[in-house]
Structure formats: C-alpha cells, structure tokens
Design a protein around this motif. Structure first.
Motif, short mmCIF file in Angstrom:
data_model
loop_
_atom_site.label_atom_id
_atom_site.label_comp_id
_atom_site.label_asym_id
_atom_site.label_seq_id
_atom_site.Cartn_x
_atom_site.Cartn_y
_atom_site.Cartn_z
N SER A 53 -34.92 93.09 -15.71
CA SER A 53 -34.51 91.67 -15.68
C SER A 53 -35.32 90.89 -14.64
O SER A 53 -35.71 89.75 -14.89
CB SER A 53 -33.01 91.55 -15.42
OG SER A 53 -32.69 91.90 -14.09
N ASN A 57 -37.95 87.87 -15.50
CA ASN A 57 -37.82 86.58 -14.82
C ASN A 57 -39.18 86.08 -14.36
O ASN A 57 -39.51 84.90 -14.52
CB ASN A 57 -36.87 86.72 -13.62
CG ASN A 57 -36.61 85.39 -12.96
OD1 ASN A 57 -36.30 84.41 -13.61
ND2 ASN A 57 -36.75 85.35 -11.65
N TYR A 58 -39.99 86.99 -13.81
CA TYR A 58 -41.31 86.59 -13.33
C TYR A 58 -42.29 86.36 -14.47
O TYR A 58 -43.16 85.48 -14.37
CB TYR A 58 -41.85 87.57 -12.28
CG TYR A 58 -41.26 87.25 -10.93
CD1 TYR A 58 -41.86 86.31 -10.10
CD2 TYR A 58 -40.05 87.81 -10.52
CE1 TYR A 58 -41.29 85.95 -8.88
CE2 TYR A 58 -39.47 87.45 -9.31
CZ TYR A 58 -40.10 86.52 -8.49
OH TYR A 58 -39.53 86.16 -7.30
N TYR A 61 -41.61 82.90 -15.48
CA TYR A 61 -42.22 81.96 -14.52
C TYR A 61 -43.72 81.80 -14.79
O TYR A 61 -44.25 80.69 -14.82
CB TYR A 61 -41.98 82.46 -13.09
CG TYR A 61 -42.76 81.69 -12.05
CD1 TYR A 61 -42.31 80.44 -11.61
CD2 TYR A 61 -43.95 82.18 -11.53
CE1 TYR A 61 -43.03 79.72 -10.67
CE2 TYR A 61 -44.68 81.46 -10.60
CZ TYR A 61 -44.23 80.24 -10.17
OH TYR A 61 -44.94 79.53 -9.26
N TYR A 76 -37.35 84.99 -21.12
CA TYR A 76 -36.00 84.69 -20.64
C TYR A 76 -34.93 85.28 -21.56
O TYR A 76 -33.88 85.72 -21.09
CB TYR A 76 -35.81 83.17 -20.47
CG TYR A 76 -36.57 82.63 -19.28
CD1 TYR A 76 -36.36 83.14 -17.99
CD2 TYR A 76 -37.51 81.60 -19.41
CE1 TYR A 76 -37.07 82.66 -16.90
CE2 TYR A 76 -38.22 81.11 -18.32
CZ TYR A 76 -37.99 81.65 -17.06
OH TYR A 76 -38.69 81.17 -15.99
N LEU A 79 -34.62 88.84 -20.62
CA LEU A 79 -33.83 88.96 -19.38
C LEU A 79 -32.33 88.90 -19.72
O LEU A 79 -31.54 89.72 -19.24
CB LEU A 79 -34.21 87.82 -18.43
CG LEU A 79 -33.56 87.79 -17.04
CD1 LEU A 79 -34.40 86.96 -16.08
CD2 LEU A 79 -32.14 87.25 -17.04
N SER A 85 -28.56 92.40 -15.66
CA SER A 85 -29.08 91.17 -15.03
C SER A 85 -27.95 90.50 -14.25
O SER A 85 -26.81 90.48 -14.69
CB SER A 85 -29.64 90.21 -16.09
OG SER A 85 -28.63 89.83 -16.99
N LEU A 89 -29.55 85.28 -11.81
CA LEU A 89 -30.71 85.36 -12.71
C LEU A 89 -30.34 84.83 -14.10
O LEU A 89 -31.12 84.10 -14.72
CB LEU A 89 -31.20 86.81 -12.84
CG LEU A 89 -32.17 87.33 -11.79
CD1 LEU A 89 -32.54 88.78 -12.09
CD2 LEU A 89 -33.45 86.49 -11.72
N ARG A 90 -29.15 85.18 -14.57
CA ARG A 90 -28.70 84.75 -15.90
C ARG A 90 -28.59 83.22 -15.98
O ARG A 90 -29.11 82.60 -16.90
CB ARG A 90 -27.33 85.35 -16.24
CG ARG A 90 -27.37 86.79 -16.71
CD ARG A 90 -25.98 87.23 -17.17
NE ARG A 90 -25.53 86.44 -18.31
CZ ARG A 90 -25.92 86.65 -19.57
NH1 ARG A 90 -26.77 87.62 -19.85
NH2 ARG A 90 -25.46 85.91 -20.56
N SER A 93 -31.91 81.46 -15.84
CA SER A 93 -32.65 81.66 -17.10
C SER A 93 -32.07 80.84 -18.23
O SER A 93 -32.82 80.26 -19.04
CB SER A 93 -32.63 83.14 -17.50
OG SER A 93 -33.25 83.90 -16.50
#
Length: 268
Positions: A53, A57-58, A61, A76, A79, A85, A89-90, A93
C-alpha cells in the motif's frame, strides 16, 4: 510497520524526493525514485499488504506528478484493494482518486468515490461539499448540487471564513437551471438573495447586471434602478444600452438630473 528491507528502500525514496539544487530549490531525483519503486513492484508478491500500500501510494504520486492520470488512478485503486492499508493512506487516496475522476470528466465515478471518502474521513470540509456540488452540477443533478453547495456555504460561515465566489455563482446557476421545473418567478426569487450577497462580497459587473435583470423581470423597478445606479457609480457600465436603461429608470423614478448625467457619461 514496514518490513526492514522495504523500510530501507523507502528511506532512499524519501531522500531522493527531498533533494534540492544549488539554489535550495526542490529538485527531486525521480530516476532514483522510479528505480526503487520498480524494484519493489517487481517483488510485490513477497511484500506484506501494508508495504504494497505504501509502494502504490508513491507510484500514485509519481504518475500524478507526470500527469499520467490513468496510471495514477490504477495505483490508488491498487492501494485501496490492500487489506492492510491504513486509514490515513485510504482517505488521502480516495480524495485524490475522486479528483482524478473529475479531471477525466467521469463525474459519476468521481461522486461515488467522493461519497465513499466522506464516509471514511474523520472531518468532512466545506471545500469537499463544494467539489461534490460542482460534480452534481456537471451531471445535471441540480437539486443535489444545490443541497451540496448550500451545505458548503453554511459550513464555511460556521467555520468563520468567507465562502468562495464560485460556490455562490454555481448555486445561482442551479436555480437558473431549475427554471422550467419551479417556474421563472420562483427561480428569480431564489437567485436574488444569492446575487445580493455576490454584489457585496465579490462586486463584479456581471452580478450587478444579473441582479438588476432579476429585479426588472419581477417588476421591482426601484430596486433595478438602485442596482444599476450602484454599478454605474462603480464604473461597471460600458454599453450604451446599459446607460439608456439606467437613464429611463431614473426618469421613471423622477430623477431627471441623474438621468441627464448618466446619458452624458454614456456618450463619453
């Protein structure tokens, strides 16, 4: 927490993203970032769900910064599919994913994701309700748009800041679009208080003209005159027809001196 091997690799990613040039300006080393993330993705089946996750995320990005929006959306979604996750983070996203759907003009999916974000996030903001209102407007669901924008405006007022100009103008637009359904008179009666706020908070010619026109259609000649006269005093009038309309209204309201002055200004 991240597995040790993943943590070491991610530390290098963070470092590479924080690099600066000789002037101290941000100069992220994206080559290093992509190389490390590619290594992690190749080995993804051996990573814990949480590690994946963070990796996704990265990737999101990276793709977002390269304007590769479809790839960012896929990252996303990957993720969000990870069972480990975390909530921060959720929710981050989901919000980004909603915005990416709007960028792609997939308003229906964007609304669905934004509503999911609203369910999961701790505090829903006025800004997010305004985004929802704009999406409903794009979908032609003017009643839901109206409701979302009214919530955004009242939340902003409660939080002590000035609601944004486009929230009001879009709300007025909702009532205008609902004219067939609710009738022209009711539509104008709903728009007037919004334009009265706009001419005070965000004085622009277009709002004075809209407000004056609404007064005129409803037979409120005196209010129409005052609105046009205020626009004239603010130097907003720039068409002969606008000067003539104001002069006629001033004459009707027994202000021949002002009417003459307005006509002279109109000729200049």
């Amino acid at each position: 927490a991240l597995q040790t091997s993943t943590a070491k690799k991610m530390a290098k990613v963070y470092e590479a993203l924080e690099e600066v040039d000789e002037k101290g300006e941000p100069a992220p080393d994206m080559v290093t970032v992509v190389n490390i993330l590619t290594e992690l993705r190749t080995d993804k089946d051996n990573l814990k769900s949480y590690d994946r996750s963070v990796m996704w995320n990265y990737w999101g990005y990276v793709y977002f910064s390269e304007e590769r929006f479809s790839d960012a959306m896929r990252a996303y979604r990957n993720l969000l599919a990870e069972p480990e996750s975390t909530i921060p983070l959720r929710v981050a996203s989901l919000y980004t994913l909603a915005q990416l759907n709007f960028v792609n003009e997939d308003y229906e999916e964007g609304v669905k994701v934004l509503l999911q974000w609203m369910d999961e996030v701790e505090k829903v903001t006025a800004q997010s309700y305004s985004v929802l209102g704009q999406a409903y407007f794009a979908l032609g669901d003017y009643r839901k748009s109206m409701s979302s924008l009214e919530t955004a405006i009242s939340m902003a007022e409660e939080e002590g800041y000035k609601p944004r100009e486009n929230w009001y103008s879009l709300l007025a637009g909702c009532y205008s679009e609902l004219k067939e359904e609710i009738g022209e008179r009711e539509s104008l009666l709903k728009q007037i208080p919004i334009y009265e706020i706009l001419v005070n908070l965000y004085p622009k010619k277009t709002y004075f003209i809209q407000l004056g026109g609404a007064y005129g259609t409803l037979g409120r000649e005196r209010d129409y005159m005052i609105t046009l006269k205020t626009a004239y005093q603010k130097d907003f009038l720039d068409k002969e027809s606008e000067y003539l309309a104001l002069a006629q209204l001033l004459l009707l309201n027994k202000n021949p001196y002002w009417a003459a002055e307005v006509l002279v200004s109109g000729q200049n």
